[in-house]
Scaffold this motif. Structure first.
Motif, PDB file in Angstrom:
ATOM      1  N   CYS A 235       0.705  -1.041  -0.011  1.00 48.23           N
ATOM      2  CA  CYS A 235       0.220   0.242  -0.430  1.00 48.23           C
ATOM      3  C   CYS A 235       0.489   1.086   0.259  1.00 48.23           C
ATOM      4  CB  CYS A 235      -0.951  -0.235   1.366  1.00 48.23           C
ATOM      5  SG  CYS A 235       0.052   0.169   3.151  1.00 48.23           S
ATOM      6  N   ARG A 236       0.239   2.149  -0.496  1.00 46.36           N
ATOM      7  CA  ARG A 236       0.281   3.467  -0.237  1.00 46.36           C
ATOM      8  C   ARG A 236       1.469   3.992   1.079  1.00 46.36           C
ATOM      9  NH1 ARG A 236      -2.532   6.483  -4.901  1.00 46.36           N
ATOM     10  NH2 ARG A 236      -1.781   5.476  -6.948  1.00 46.36           N
ATOM     11  N   THR A 239      -2.089   5.172   3.887  1.00 43.47           N
ATOM     12  CA  THR A 239      -3.665   4.655   3.578  1.00 43.47           C
ATOM     13  C   THR A 239      -4.114   3.926   4.829  1.00 43.47           C
ATOM     14  OG1 THR A 239      -2.506   3.491   2.069  1.00 43.47           O
ATOM     15  CG2 THR A 239      -4.379   2.673   2.041  1.00 43.47           C
ATOM     16  N   ILE A 244      -7.741  -0.368   3.303  1.00 40.89           N
ATOM     17  CA  ILE A 244      -7.609  -2.113   4.174  1.00 40.89           C
ATOM     18  C   ILE A 244      -8.606  -3.239   3.983  1.00 40.89           C
ATOM     19  CG2 ILE A 244      -5.162  -2.917   4.069  1.00 40.89           C
ATOM     20  CD1 ILE A 244      -4.026  -0.928   5.129  1.00 40.89           C
ATOM     21  N   THR A 267       3.617  -8.946   4.565  1.00 46.42           N
ATOM     22  CA  THR A 267       4.530  -7.514   3.016  1.00 46.42           C
ATOM     23  C   THR A 267       6.096  -7.202   4.051  1.00 46.42           C
ATOM     24  OG1 THR A 267       3.676  -4.894   3.397  1.00 46.42           O
ATOM     25  CG2 THR A 267       4.161  -5.607   5.519  1.00 46.42           C
ATOM     26  N   LYS A 271       7.156  -1.307   4.732  1.00 44.12           N
ATOM     27  CA  LYS A 271       5.895  -1.277   5.841  1.00 44.12           C
ATOM     28  C   LYS A 271       5.364  -1.655   7.088  1.00 44.12           C
ATOM     29  CE  LYS A 271       4.504   0.619   1.787  1.00 44.12           C
ATOM     30  NZ  LYS A 271       4.405   1.921   2.265  1.00 44.12           N
ATOM     31  N   SER A 319       2.762  -7.219  -3.528  1.00 43.02           N
ATOM     32  CA  SER A 319       2.114  -8.354  -2.592  1.00 43.02           C
ATOM     33  C   SER A 319       2.282  -9.719  -2.699  1.00 43.02           C
ATOM     34  CB  SER A 319       0.817  -7.775  -2.920  1.00 43.02           C
ATOM     35  OG  SER A 319      -0.146  -8.203  -2.894  1.00 43.02           O
ATOM     36  N   ILE A 342      -3.920  -0.388  -2.758  1.00 41.42           N
ATOM     37  CA  ILE A 342      -3.571  -1.250  -2.611  1.00 41.42           C
ATOM     38  C   ILE A 342      -3.626  -1.701  -3.750  1.00 41.42           C
ATOM     39  CG2 ILE A 342      -4.700  -2.310  -0.658  1.00 41.42           C
ATOM     40  CD1 ILE A 342      -6.520  -0.331   0.416  1.00 41.42           C
ATOM     41  N   THR A 343      -2.638  -3.112  -2.965  1.00 40.35           N
ATOM     42  CA  THR A 343      -2.347  -4.318  -4.066  1.00 40.35           C
ATOM     43  C   THR A 343      -2.093  -5.542  -3.280  1.00 40.35           C
ATOM     44  OG1 THR A 343       0.249  -4.387  -3.189  1.00 40.35           O
ATOM     45  CG2 THR A 343      -1.403  -2.955  -5.090  1.00 40.35           C
TER      46      THR A 343
END
Length: 351
Positions: A235-236, A239, A244, A267, A271, A319, A342-343
């Motif tokens: 994710c950025r 976020t 999420i 992750t 992150k 991801s 978001i991935t």
């Protein structure tokens, strides 16, 4: 594995003496003794509020709360703070002589029945256990779920099927997810069957499944959901957690997969302290798994890469490599989805 935490709560001098003896016999647990100031000593912590307020303040901090006092006091003290059998702590009650230990609340899921047996064994006391399946030497649905590491999809359905088990009625167990039953001794009236087409002689059915589709069955049924889903998450920065969470819910809904089956969110180290991911882990009661960059680099060539991701993370993908590694190189159920910063990818941990 984390050490089990016990609170031992008492309101009398005799109770403090017994609490100290109990804590000494539970040296493999982390025990904290609580009492009123006038009975306190160097081994105790002080209760500074009324007993009901105090019980509410510690109910989320301990797996087991052992109360050395009258049962009526305990019932009134805990009543305002009870939420659900899936989350309430195990509550024990002992008399000040240590003759009896009662499993009062959360006997199965909260572990109070096993805790009562443990205390009884170590203090030569008598365990008092009143749950029907234990009295009859059989097994409740929630106990089976606990033994095979599953979540219960619907507690009302579980209660209905447990009543049938207790009554001695024939129950089918359809183990769609191949949960490990080797160490489980099933009651004689629960039989494993291959699929839902073989239910003619049964009055209830237990199904292990990740599927959210409702099975139209002529008999009571309950789903047990194994924690086998691993989500790779990128994710950025900053976020929001709610975004999420919503993305995960929508992704699993599109696959007809139960969110109760989420085992972990995976992750990268960059992150690790991302507040939104931490919030999502808490929401789904999922473990946060951090995959080292070196592991991601070893497998990232398997997946579609991104120069933008490389510029911000030093890796070409997040991801999918994270989900792949965290699932023990499991089966991919959904390739990377891009959902507005978001991935997500979804994996099945079959270990």
């Amino acid at each position: 594995m984390k050490t089990e935490k016990w609170a031992i709560v008492t309101l009398s001098q005799d109770g403090v003496a017994l609490a100290k003896r109990l804590a000494e016999h539970l040296d493999d647990r982390e025990c904290h003794i609580y009492t009123k100031e006038k009975y306190a000593n160097e081994t105790t912590k002080i209760i500074t509020t009324d007993i009901s307020t105090f019980m509410g303040s510690i109910s989320g901090a301990y797996q087991i709360i052992c109360c050395i006092m009258a049962t009526g006091i305990v019932v009134r003290a805990i009543a305002p703070h009870l939420k659900h059998k899936s989350s309430d702590p195990g509550i024990l009650v002992m008399d000040t002589k240590g003759a009896f230990v009662i499993s009062l609340l959360s006997g199965h899921l909260g572990g109070a029945n096993d805790a009562a047996r443990l205390v009884a064994k170590r203090l030569s006391a008598q365990a008092v256990i009143t749950t029907g399946t234990d009295v009859k030497g059989t097994m409740a649905v929630d106990v089976l779920a606990q033994k095979i590491k599953c979540a219960i999809d619907d507690f009302t359905a579980a209660k209905d099927v447990t009543a049938l088990i207790l009554n001695g009625d024939p129950i089918a167990l359809v183990n769609r997810e191949n949960c490990d039953l080797d160490a489980v001794i099933l009651p004689k009236n629960i039989e494993t069957v291959a699929d839902l087409t073989e239910l003619t002689k049964y009055l209830g059915v237990i199904i292990t499944t990740l599927d959210t589709k409702k099975a139209e069955l002529p008999i009571p049924s309950v789903k047990l959901v194994p924690r086998k889903l691993v989500l790779g998450v990128g994710c950025r920065r900053d976020t929001p957690g709610e975004r999420i969470i919503a993305a995960i819910q929508e992704t699993l809904a599109s696959l007809n997969l139960n969110v109760k089956g989420i085992k972990s969110l995976a992750t990268i180290g960059l992150k690790a302290e991302e507040a939104g991911i931490i919030e999502a882990c808490a929401f789904f009661a999922a473990k946060k798994v951090i995959i080292p960059n070196e592991m991601v680099q070893m497998v990232q060539s398997r997946f579609e890469g991104s120069d933008f991701v490389f510029k911000t993370t030093g890796l070409y993908a997040v991801s999918e490599p994270c989900g792949f590694v965290a699932s023990g190189f499991g089966k991919c159920l959904r390739e990377k989805q891009k959902l507005g910063g978001i991935t997500l990818s979804v994996w099945l941990d079959e270990n």
